[in-house]
Design a protein around this motif. Structure first.
Motif, PDB file in Angstrom:
ATOM      1  N   ALA A  55       4.927  78.941  62.359  1.00  8.79           N
ATOM      2  CA  ALA A  55       3.953  78.604  63.697  1.00  8.79           C
ATOM      3  C   ALA A  55       3.649  77.081  63.992  1.00  8.79           C
ATOM      4  N   ASN A  56       3.480  76.386  63.092  1.00  6.04           N
ATOM      5  CA  ASN A  56       2.979  74.998  63.160  1.00  6.04           C
ATOM      6  C   ASN A  56       4.275  73.861  63.561  1.00  6.04           C
ATOM      7  N   THR A  57       5.260  74.188  62.876  1.00  7.21           N
ATOM      8  CA  THR A  57       6.380  73.168  62.784  1.00  7.21           C
ATOM      9  C   THR A  57       7.580  73.742  63.829  1.00  7.21           C
ATOM     10  N   ILE A  58       8.054  74.918  63.819  1.00 10.20           N
ATOM     11  CA  ILE A  58       8.993  75.423  64.592  1.00 10.20           C
ATOM     12  C   ILE A  58       8.354  76.025  65.919  1.00 10.20           C
ATOM     13  N   ASP A  59       7.492  76.719  65.741  1.00 10.71           N
ATOM     14  CA  ASP A  59       6.656  77.227  66.886  1.00 10.71           C
ATOM     15  C   ASP A  59       8.099  77.982  67.797  1.00 10.71           C
ATOM     16  N   PRO A  60       8.421  79.108  67.277  1.00 13.03           N
ATOM     17  CA  PRO A  60       9.413  79.667  68.079  1.00 13.03           C
ATOM     18  C   PRO A  60       8.627  80.754  69.392  1.00 13.03           C
ATOM     19  N   GLU A  61       9.368  81.106  70.033  1.00 12.16           N
ATOM     20  CA  GLU A  61       8.622  82.426  71.032  1.00 12.16           C
ATOM     21  C   GLU A  61       8.194  83.638  70.127  1.00 12.16           C
ATOM     22  N   PHE A  62       9.438  83.899  69.380  1.00 13.98           N
ATOM     23  CA  PHE A  62       9.200  85.120  68.523  1.00 13.98           C
ATOM     24  C   PHE A  62       9.624  84.976  66.836  1.00 13.98           C
ATOM     25  N   LEU A  63       9.025  85.597  66.233  1.00 16.36           N
ATOM     26  CA  LEU A  63       8.971  85.517  64.746  1.00 16.36           C
ATOM     27  C   LEU A  63       9.384  87.101  64.449  1.00 16.36           C
ATOM     28  N   ILE A  64      10.306  87.490  63.876  1.00 14.26           N
ATOM     29  CA  ILE A  64      10.821  88.635  63.389  1.00 14.26           C
ATOM     30  C   ILE A  64      10.387  88.671  61.737  1.00 14.26           C
ATOM     31  N   ILE A  65       9.616  89.633  61.374  1.00 13.69           N
ATOM     32  CA  ILE A  65       9.525  89.766  59.869  1.00 13.69           C
ATOM     33  C   ILE A  65      10.074  90.967  59.413  1.00 13.69           C
ATOM     34  N   GLU A  66      11.137  90.808  58.626  1.00 10.79           N
ATOM     35  CA  GLU A  66      11.909  91.956  58.140  1.00 10.79           C
ATOM     36  C   GLU A  66      11.406  92.103  56.641  1.00 10.79           C
ATOM     37  N   PRO A  67      10.244  92.963  56.475  1.00  7.82           N
ATOM     38  CA  PRO A  67       9.896  93.234  54.886  1.00  7.82           C
ATOM     39  C   PRO A  67      11.035  93.877  53.979  1.00  7.82           C
ATOM     40  N   SER A  68      10.864  93.908  52.675  1.00  9.78           N
ATOM     41  CA  SER A  68      11.588  94.422  51.886  1.00  9.78           C
ATOM     42  C   SER A  68      11.545  96.015  52.149  1.00  9.78           C
ATOM     43  N   GLY A  69      12.478  96.655  52.011  1.00  8.66           N
ATOM     44  CA  GLY A  69      12.333  98.289  52.144  1.00  8.66           C
ATOM     45  C   GLY A  69      11.490  99.063  51.268  1.00  8.66           C
ATOM     46  N   VAL A  70      10.891  98.359  50.051  1.00  5.62           N
ATOM     47  CA  VAL A  70       9.979  99.024  49.256  1.00  5.62           C
ATOM     48  C   VAL A  70       8.678  98.641  49.497  1.00  5.62           C
ATOM     49  N   GLY A  71       8.447  98.049  50.258  1.00  3.42           N
ATOM     50  CA  GLY A  71       6.917  97.564  50.470  1.00  3.42           C
ATOM     51  C   GLY A  71       6.073  98.295  51.483  1.00  3.42           C
ATOM     52  N   LYS A  72       4.806  98.009  51.662  1.00  7.40           N
ATOM     53  CA  LYS A  72       3.772  98.765  52.454  1.00  7.40           C
ATOM     54  C   LYS A  72       3.751  97.927  53.749  1.00  7.40           C
ATOM     55  N   LEU A  73       4.181  98.492  54.816  1.00 11.55           N
ATOM     56  CA  LEU A  73       3.770  98.090  56.273  1.00 11.55           C
ATOM     57  C   LEU A  73       2.201  97.627  56.394  1.00 11.55           C
ATOM     58  N   SER A  74       1.486  98.491  56.132  1.00 10.88           N
ATOM     59  CA  SER A  74       0.011  98.326  56.320  1.00 10.88           C
ATOM     60  C   SER A  74      -0.479  97.018  55.624  1.00 10.88           C
ATOM     61  N   LYS A  75       0.227  96.835  54.518  1.00 10.58           N
ATOM     62  CA  LYS A  75      -0.353  95.642  53.724  1.00 10.58           C
ATOM     63  C   LYS A  75       0.257  94.261  54.459  1.00 10.58           C
TER      64      LYS A  75
END
Length: 309
Positions: free
Chosen positions: A78-98
């Motif tokens: 956010a502070n260096t690149i500051d793109p319009e959108f950041l997509i986060i692709e978590p590991s498939g075995v993680g909890k989305l709530s966390k």
């Protein structure tokens, strides 16, 4: 920066969906990729599809063992690149709530969280619920929208059963049961406008006034050498970066030497100036190729692939 989490259990088709989201919306994304293993296979697939702005976090899950690095990475982007959108692709075995909880800890006026998506392999719901229970259910319970994949050639009763299984986990979630490639343009655009609290962003025209002119201002930029910069100015006046009618700024180069430039219509001037201490530029015009210009001037910060091990 708007943050979109695209979750889904292993093999659901998250990476393929991200590539299609970029093509359907015409948007370029920064991507934070969490590979559970040490080798970034999905990141390589995204780079092969032309996406170069990818940050990789491997050998751990961002919802638990890597949560500190994860939050720091979001703030760095956010502070260096500051793109319009950041997509986060978590590991498939993680909890989305966390994952969402960790993002909310660094949310402020410059970082907003979009409604998260979960991709579900419709053929494997029963199997994965039985084997992974709470982790699997959490990805559906925490989603704003669930997209069913891999059932495009299945009979309607199979699709309906998948929908019912998802409803049993989360009765209120929006479910897309048709293959996402059949969805209209409005649906794709809404993915990038709906916030996690259910409200919808009003898409502003970035720095555009009533005259229809647009602008792009960049700070702390860099250029490899003056000759390359002159070639860039030539390309600008030929319309290679949109209809830019005005540009000006300064560039601090190595060796206590700087440049000041001024471009108007099809003419430009470049002079050396030993007093230049900062590198700031602005472009004014219409249909400015902002992403391409950012790639040129902040390439070292924006497009370096970072691997956290």
């Amino acid at each position: 920066m708007k943050v979109l989490v695209i979750s889904g259990f292993l093999g659901a088709g998250k990476t393929t969906f991200i590539k299609n989201l970029s093509m359907k919306t015409g948007k370029q994304f920064a991507i934070l990729e969490n590979e559970y293993g040490a080798v970034g296979i999905d990141a390589d697939l995204l780079k092969d599809a032309g996406m170069k702005n990818i940050w990789e976090m491997s050998s751990g899950c961002i919802c638990c063992s890597k949560k500190g690095d994860f939050a720091a990475s979001i703030l760095t982007i956010a502070n260096t690149i500051d793109p319009e959108f950041l997509i986060i692709e978590p590991s498939g075995v993680g909890k989305l709530s966390k994952v969402l909880s960790h993002i909310k800890k660094v949310e402020y006026e410059r970082i907003s969280i979009l409604s998260p998506l979960t991709i579900v392999d419709g053929e494997s719901i029963d199997k994965y619920r039985y084997e992974f229970g709470e982790i699997y259910d959490d990805q559906i319970l925490s989603a704003g929208q669930v997209i069913i994949s891999k059932l495009e050639n299945s009979p309607s009763d199979v699709v309906q059963r998948a929908v019912e299984n998802i409803r049993n986990i989360n009765p209120n979630v929006d479910i897309v049961s048709n293959h996402y490639l059949t969805m209209g343009d409005d649906w794709w655009e809404d993915i990038l406008l709906k916030l996690h609290d259910g409200t919808k962003l009003v898409e502003p025209k970035d720095e555009e006034d009533e005259s229809g002119f647009d602008s792009l201002a960049l700070e702390d930029v860099s250029i490899s050498n003056p000759s390359r910069f002159i070639l860039l100015l030539e390309d600008i006046i030929r319309g290679c970066y949109g209809n830019i009618i005005r540009a000006k700024g300064s560039l601090a180069l190595k060796g206590d030497v700087g440049l000041r430039f001024d471009l108007a219509d099809t003419k430009y001037s470049v002079i050396t100036d030993d007093d230049v201490s900062s590198s700031n530029i602005v472009f004014i015009g219409k249909d400015i190729a902002k992403d391409r210009l950012k790639k040129i001037f902040i390439k070292k910060k924006r497009y370096k692939v970072v691997k956290n091990t």
